[in-house]
Scaffold this motif. Structure first.
Motif, PDB file in Angstrom:
ATOM      1  N   ASN A 253       8.197  10.504   2.772  1.00 57.26           N
ATOM      2  CA  ASN A 253       8.800   9.365   2.254  1.00 57.26           C
ATOM      3  C   ASN A 253       8.104   8.752   1.106  1.00 57.26           C
ATOM      4  O   ASN A 253       8.801   8.088   0.051  1.00 57.26           O
ATOM      5  N   GLN A 254       6.661   9.053   0.763  1.00 59.42           N
ATOM      6  CA  GLN A 254       5.964   8.656  -0.083  1.00 59.42           C
ATOM      7  C   GLN A 254       6.572   9.377  -1.336  1.00 59.42           C
ATOM      8  O   GLN A 254       6.700   8.684  -2.533  1.00 59.42           O
TER       9      GLN A 254
ATOM     10  N   ALA B  98       0.999  -1.170  -0.159  1.00 60.13           N
ATOM     11  CA  ALA B  98       0.042   0.062  -0.019  1.00 60.13           C
ATOM     12  C   ALA B  98       0.792   1.264  -0.141  1.00 60.13           C
ATOM     13  O   ALA B  98       0.489   1.901  -0.255  1.00 60.13           O
ATOM     14  N   PHE B  99       2.149   1.244   0.291  1.00 56.36           N
ATOM     15  CA  PHE B  99       2.813   2.267   0.704  1.00 56.36           C
ATOM     16  C   PHE B  99       3.137   2.857  -0.875  1.00 56.36           C
ATOM     17  O   PHE B  99       3.444   4.191  -0.972  1.00 56.36           O
ATOM     18  N   PHE B 100       3.136   1.958  -1.950  1.00 54.12           N
ATOM     19  CA  PHE B 100       3.617   2.583  -3.327  1.00 54.12           C
ATOM     20  C   PHE B 100       2.391   3.263  -3.978  1.00 54.12           C
ATOM     21  O   PHE B 100       2.900   3.783  -4.868  1.00 54.12           O
ATOM     22  N   ASP B 101       1.123   3.321  -3.371  1.00 52.61           N
ATOM     23  CA  ASP B 101       0.133   3.686  -4.123  1.00 52.61           C
ATOM     24  C   ASP B 101       0.129   5.487  -4.700  1.00 52.61           C
ATOM     25  O   ASP B 101       0.027   5.733  -5.678  1.00 52.61           O
ATOM     26  N   TYR B 102       0.567   6.072  -3.577  1.00 61.14           N
ATOM     27  CA  TYR B 102       0.827   7.529  -3.748  1.00 61.14           C
ATOM     28  C   TYR B 102       2.150   7.475  -4.767  1.00 61.14           C
ATOM     29  O   TYR B 102       2.259   8.442  -5.673  1.00 61.14           O
ATOM     30  N   ALA B 103       3.242   6.878  -4.408  1.00 59.25           N
ATOM     31  CA  ALA B 103       4.435   7.056  -5.081  1.00 59.25           C
ATOM     32  C   ALA B 103       4.082   6.737  -6.885  1.00 59.25           C
ATOM     33  O   ALA B 103       4.725   7.214  -7.607  1.00 59.25           O
ATOM     34  N   LEU B 104       3.429   5.538  -6.963  1.00 61.67           N
ATOM     35  CA  LEU B 104       3.334   5.265  -8.492  1.00 61.67           C
ATOM     36  C   LEU B 104       2.228   6.171  -9.074  1.00 61.67           C
ATOM     37  O   LEU B 104       2.288   6.406 -10.224  1.00 61.67           O
TER      38      LEU B 104
ATOM     39  N   ASN C 152      18.331  10.278   1.389  1.00 54.40           N
ATOM     40  CA  ASN C 152      17.200  11.199   2.002  1.00 54.40           C
ATOM     41  C   ASN C 152      16.359  10.296   2.601  1.00 54.40           C
ATOM     42  O   ASN C 152      15.613  10.408   3.797  1.00 54.40           O
ATOM     43  N   LEU C 153      15.788   9.333   2.089  1.00 59.44           N
ATOM     44  CA  LEU C 153      14.913   8.345   2.578  1.00 59.44           C
ATOM     45  C   LEU C 153      15.418   7.639   3.821  1.00 59.44           C
ATOM     46  O   LEU C 153      14.722   7.743   4.661  1.00 59.44           O
TER      47      LEU C 153
END
Length: 329
Positions: A190-191, A124-130, A174-175
């Motif tokens: 982070n996202q 779920a963490f990748f939803d915004y990143a993608l 940075n991450l």
């Protein structure tokens, strides 16, 4: 990497102290349920979080195991040796390794100066990143999506040999720094950083090795990479020559593996690029048609209408209206 941060990551943990004192086997209780070989994210990440980091445990052999999360390993200094689904991977300073949930991993003992950071990431963490990738889709992105989001994907890992790419190194540092130092508002930071990282990685597909669970993945990666770089004027015959395949065999293989012909894959890429240019540039429709490989503007109109169900001009107007409404909101 910043020396102060690297020194903090180099600190020997209580667990590692045990291995230095003679404990031979990895402390399985830290990572997994009894009688299992799956590292469980619930033992490594607080409830409610979707991402966490921990320094890679040194001085011990970590036997074959799987994960119920996506793992990203970044090599801060030194190197580590991994066996992933039978493939031996030497992860060197500045390189990163994405592991899907279906990957079986074994790790050889690391030395004191072999400093790696393991990211424990829930899909779920990748939803915004993608979502940051927007309309400009990328055929290589399909592999990233499979690796990050699908437990049953063919691709088990992505090994990025990007030690010489400064923007990627900066984003990784940075991450790590943000999560390690528990910065406020870190979730959104982070996202966004992960989104920028994925965008950067899409520019360096020549530096990625793919898990060979499916022997066809390397071939498809080469095909997709060629289309990304030559969608305007590339030829299947040129690609076949580059890959040392018979052109007719390659044509049949592409259709068999993807369900589409080479021409259809090129057309899909051209339409995505055209949509991106309509939304983000001031080029005329005619100029965009030529820019993506179509001298016949009428033919381009027909293809675009068939793909998106709307003319290029109406597509541009609709996208601009949506953007204005969002800005007002």
């Amino acid at each position: 990497m910043n020396q102060e941060l690297l020194n903090e990551l180099r600190q020997i943990s209580d667990e590692e102290q045990g291995y230095l004192k003679g404990q031979v086997d990895v402390d399985r209780g830290i990572y997994m349920e009894p009688e299992t070989h799956m590292v469980d994210y619930k033992r490594l990440i607080e409830s409610g979080k979707t991402i966490e980091i921990r320094t890679h445990t040194r001085f011990v052999h970590f036997p074959a195991h799987t994960h119920n999360y996506v793992e990203l390993i970044y090599m801060c200094s030194g190197q580590t040796t991994h066996i992933v689904n039978g493939d031996r991977i030497e992860l060197k300073t500045g390189e990163m390794l994405f592991l899907n949930q279906n990957a079986t991993q074994e790790i050889y003992p690391a030395g004191e100066d072999d400093i790696a950071v393991n990211f424990i990431i829930l899909p779920a963490f990748f939803d915004y990143a993608l979502s940051m990738m927007g309309e400009e889709d990328n055929l290589i992105r399909k592999f990233v999506l499979e690796c990050l989001k699908s437990k049953d994907a063919d691709v088990s890992y992505l090994h990025f040999q990007v030690s010489g790419v400064l923007p990627i190194q900066n984003l990784m540092e940075n991450l790590i720094w943000t999560i390690h130092n528990k910065q406020p508002n870190k979730r959104s930071i982070n996202q966004a950083t992960m989104g920028l990282l994925l965008l950067q990685l899409m520019n360096y597909t020549d530096l990625v090795s793919v898990g060979k669970d499916n022997k066809n993945q390397e071939l498809l990666m080469s095909v997709y990479r060629y289309i990304e770089e030559h969608y305007k004027d590339g030829e299947l015959s040129e690609l076949a020559q580059m890959l040392h395949y018979d052109v007719y065999w390659l044509s049949r293989a592409i259709h068999s593996f993807t369900g589409a012909t080479y021409t259809e894959l090129v057309q899909q890429k051209r339409m995505r690029q055209a949509a991106y240019l309509l939304e983000t540039s001031g080029l005329t429709v005619a100029d965009i048609a030529v820019a993506v490989g179509y001298e016949n503007v009428s033919y381009f109109h027909r293809l675009f209408q068939k793909t998106y169900g709307i003319s290029p001009r109406k597509y541009r107007t609709a996208k601009r209206t949506d953007k204005e409404e969002k800005n007002l909101g």
